[in-house]
Motif scaffolding. Structure first.
Motif, PDB file in Angstrom:
ATOM      1  N   ALA A  10       0.669  -1.166   0.168  1.00 58.46           N
ATOM      2  CA  ALA A  10       0.230   0.174  -0.315  1.00 58.46           C
ATOM      3  C   ALA A  10       0.758   1.458  -0.318  1.00 58.46           C
ATOM      4  N   LEU A  11       2.129   1.303   0.082  1.00 67.03           N
ATOM      5  CA  LEU A  11       3.095   2.994   0.159  1.00 67.03           C
ATOM      6  C   LEU A  11       3.612   2.488  -1.867  1.00 67.03           C
ATOM      7  N   ALA A  12       3.433   2.155  -1.766  1.00 70.99           N
ATOM      8  CA  ALA A  12       4.430   2.405  -3.509  1.00 70.99           C
ATOM      9  C   ALA A  12       3.412   3.374  -4.114  1.00 70.99           C
ATOM     10  N   GLY A  13       2.056   3.721  -3.426  1.00 70.27           N
ATOM     11  CA  GLY A  13       1.688   4.664  -4.317  1.00 70.27           C
ATOM     12  C   GLY A  13       2.130   5.849  -3.584  1.00 70.27           C
ATOM     13  N   PRO A  14       1.962   6.085  -2.067  1.00 62.85           N
ATOM     14  CA  PRO A  14       2.690   7.306  -2.155  1.00 62.85           C
ATOM     15  C   PRO A  14       3.865   7.500  -2.209  1.00 62.85           C
ATOM     16  N   LEU A  15       5.099   6.580  -1.787  1.00 65.60           N
ATOM     17  CA  LEU A  15       6.341   6.762  -1.655  1.00 65.60           C
ATOM     18  C   LEU A  15       6.673   6.641  -2.843  1.00 65.60           C
ATOM     19  N   SER A  16       6.444   6.417  -4.166  1.00 66.52           N
ATOM     20  CA  SER A  16       6.685   6.557  -5.771  1.00 66.52           C
ATOM     21  C   SER A  16       6.197   8.180  -5.706  1.00 66.52           C
ATOM     22  N   GLU A  17       5.179   9.302  -5.126  1.00 62.64           N
ATOM     23  CA  GLU A  17       4.869  10.654  -5.407  1.00 62.64           C
ATOM     24  C   GLU A  17       6.391  10.661  -4.542  1.00 62.64           C
ATOM     25  N   ILE A  18       6.420  10.971  -3.497  1.00 61.16           N
ATOM     26  CA  ILE A  18       7.662  11.502  -2.327  1.00 61.16           C
ATOM     27  C   ILE A  18       9.073  10.605  -3.577  1.00 61.16           C
ATOM     28  N   LEU A  19       9.122   9.906  -3.462  1.00 63.48           N
ATOM     29  CA  LEU A  19      11.149   9.309  -3.677  1.00 63.48           C
ATOM     30  C   LEU A  19      11.550   9.869  -5.255  1.00 63.48           C
ATOM     31  N   ALA A  20       9.993  10.080  -5.867  1.00 57.98           N
ATOM     32  CA  ALA A  20      10.213  10.702  -7.775  1.00 57.98           C
ATOM     33  C   ALA A  20      10.830  12.295  -7.681  1.00 57.98           C
ATOM     34  N   PHE A  21      12.340  12.328  -7.320  1.00 60.46           N
ATOM     35  CA  PHE A  21      12.488  13.848  -6.762  1.00 60.46           C
ATOM     36  C   PHE A  21      14.318  13.993  -6.644  1.00 60.46           C
ATOM     37  N   ASP A  22      14.798  15.425  -6.634  1.00 53.14           N
ATOM     38  CA  ASP A  22      16.296  15.167  -6.283  1.00 53.14           C
ATOM     39  C   ASP A  22      16.184  15.641  -5.255  1.00 53.14           C
ATOM     40  N   VAL A  23      17.150  14.602  -4.831  1.00 55.30           N
ATOM     41  CA  VAL A  23      16.980  14.312  -3.335  1.00 55.30           C
ATOM     42  C   VAL A  23      18.656  14.996  -2.448  1.00 55.30           C
ATOM     43  N   THR A  24      19.105  15.589  -3.642  1.00 53.36           N
ATOM     44  CA  THR A  24      19.410  16.749  -2.865  1.00 53.36           C
ATOM     45  C   THR A  24      19.077  17.913  -2.682  1.00 53.36           C
ATOM     46  N   THR A  25      17.502  17.869  -2.636  1.00 53.42           N
ATOM     47  CA  THR A  25      17.202  19.127  -2.187  1.00 53.42           C
ATOM     48  C   THR A  25      16.203  18.937  -0.709  1.00 53.42           C
ATOM     49  N   ALA A  26      16.415  17.929  -0.718  1.00 56.06           N
ATOM     50  CA  ALA A  26      15.853  17.538   0.522  1.00 56.06           C
ATOM     51  C   ALA A  26      16.747  17.843   1.901  1.00 56.06           C
ATOM     52  N   GLU A  27      16.312  17.869   3.063  1.00 55.06           N
ATOM     53  CA  GLU A  27      16.863  17.909   4.056  1.00 55.06           C
ATOM     54  C   GLU A  27      16.494  17.129   5.464  1.00 55.06           C
ATOM     55  N   ALA A  28      18.521  16.678   5.575  1.00 59.29           N
ATOM     56  CA  ALA A  28      18.229  16.092   6.550  1.00 59.29           C
ATOM     57  C   ALA A  28      18.980  15.997   7.273  1.00 59.29           C
ATOM     58  N   ARG A  29      18.246  15.451   9.077  1.00 59.89           N
ATOM     59  CA  ARG A  29      18.621  15.795  10.482  1.00 59.89           C
ATOM     60  C   ARG A  29      19.970  14.656  10.874  1.00 59.89           C
ATOM     61  N   CYS A  30      20.505  14.586  10.990  1.00 54.73           N
ATOM     62  CA  CYS A  30      22.488  13.441  11.448  1.00 54.73           C
ATOM     63  C   CYS A  30      21.931  12.952  12.876  1.00 54.73           C
ATOM     64  N   ALA A  31      21.514  11.789  12.753  1.00 58.42           N
ATOM     65  CA  ALA A  31      21.199  11.036  14.068  1.00 58.42           C
ATOM     66  C   ALA A  31      22.217  11.061  15.233  1.00 58.42           C
ATOM     67  N   CYS A  32      23.152  11.912  14.746  1.00 67.13           N
ATOM     68  CA  CYS A  32      24.169  11.963  16.130  1.00 67.13           C
ATOM     69  C   CYS A  32      24.399  13.185  16.820  1.00 67.13           C
ATOM     70  N   CYS A  33      23.614  14.571  15.621  1.00 63.94           N
ATOM     71  CA  CYS A  33      24.102  15.568  16.248  1.00 63.94           C
ATOM     72  C   CYS A  33      23.125  16.181  16.195  1.00 63.94           C
ATOM     73  N   ALA A  34      22.459  15.751  15.282  1.00 62.94           N
ATOM     74  CA  ALA A  34      20.816  16.758  15.071  1.00 62.94           C
ATOM     75  C   ALA A  34      21.123  17.839  14.325  1.00 62.94           C
ATOM     76  N   ARG A  35      22.110  17.760  13.378  1.00 60.61           N
ATOM     77  CA  ARG A  35      22.485  18.562  12.465  1.00 60.61           C
ATOM     78  C   ARG A  35      21.172  18.620  11.355  1.00 60.61           C
ATOM     79  N   THR A  36      21.119  19.720  10.922  1.00 65.27           N
ATOM     80  CA  THR A  36      19.471  19.518   9.484  1.00 65.27           C
ATOM     81  C   THR A  36      20.052  20.117   8.886  1.00 65.27           C
ATOM     82  N   GLY A  37      20.557  19.623   6.964  1.00 63.23           N
ATOM     83  CA  GLY A  37      20.925  20.842   6.365  1.00 63.23           C
ATOM     84  C   GLY A  37      20.619  19.446   5.059  1.00 63.23           C
ATOM     85  N   PRO A  38      20.343  20.688   3.624  1.00 61.01           N
ATOM     86  CA  PRO A  38      20.334  20.129   2.673  1.00 61.01           C
ATOM     87  C   PRO A  38      21.369  18.680   2.485  1.00 61.01           C
TER      88      PRO A  38
END
Length: 87
Positions: A10-38
């Motif tokens: 059931a995740l196929a549709g919703p995830l295909s909408e989200i994962l078809a993008f330029d991932v470099t523009t997404a902001e990632a939060r580091c699990a170690c220090c909590a730094r958030t950035g592109p």
């Protein structure tokens, strides 16, 4: 036990909408220090048998990508959240 859930297909549709993008523009939060950035600001190392991305602040590994002839393996255990901008 209740059967009020759907399987992972059931995740196929919703995830295909989200994962078809330029991932470099997404902001990632580091699990170690909590730094958030592109994702584009992560430090990428490509001398391993794959790609390793590290946090630019604490230098912990946040993402790994390894390709084989049959598949791609993605390890994002160093990211606690990925904020994806939507149009």
């Amino acid at each position: 036990m209740s059967d009020d859930y759907a399987d992972g297909n059931a995740l196929a549709g919703p995830l295909s909408e989200i994962l078809a993008f330029d991932v470099t523009t997404a902001e990632a939060r580091c699990a170690c220090c909590a730094r958030t950035g592109p994702v584009a600001t992560l430090r990428l190392y490509n001398r391993a048998p794959g790609l390793v991305a590290r946090c630019p602040v604490c230098e912990e590994v946040v993402l790994r990508i390894v390709r084989t002839p049959e598949a791609a393996w993605l390890d994002m255990r160093g990211i606690t959240a990925l904020r994806i901008p939507l149009p």
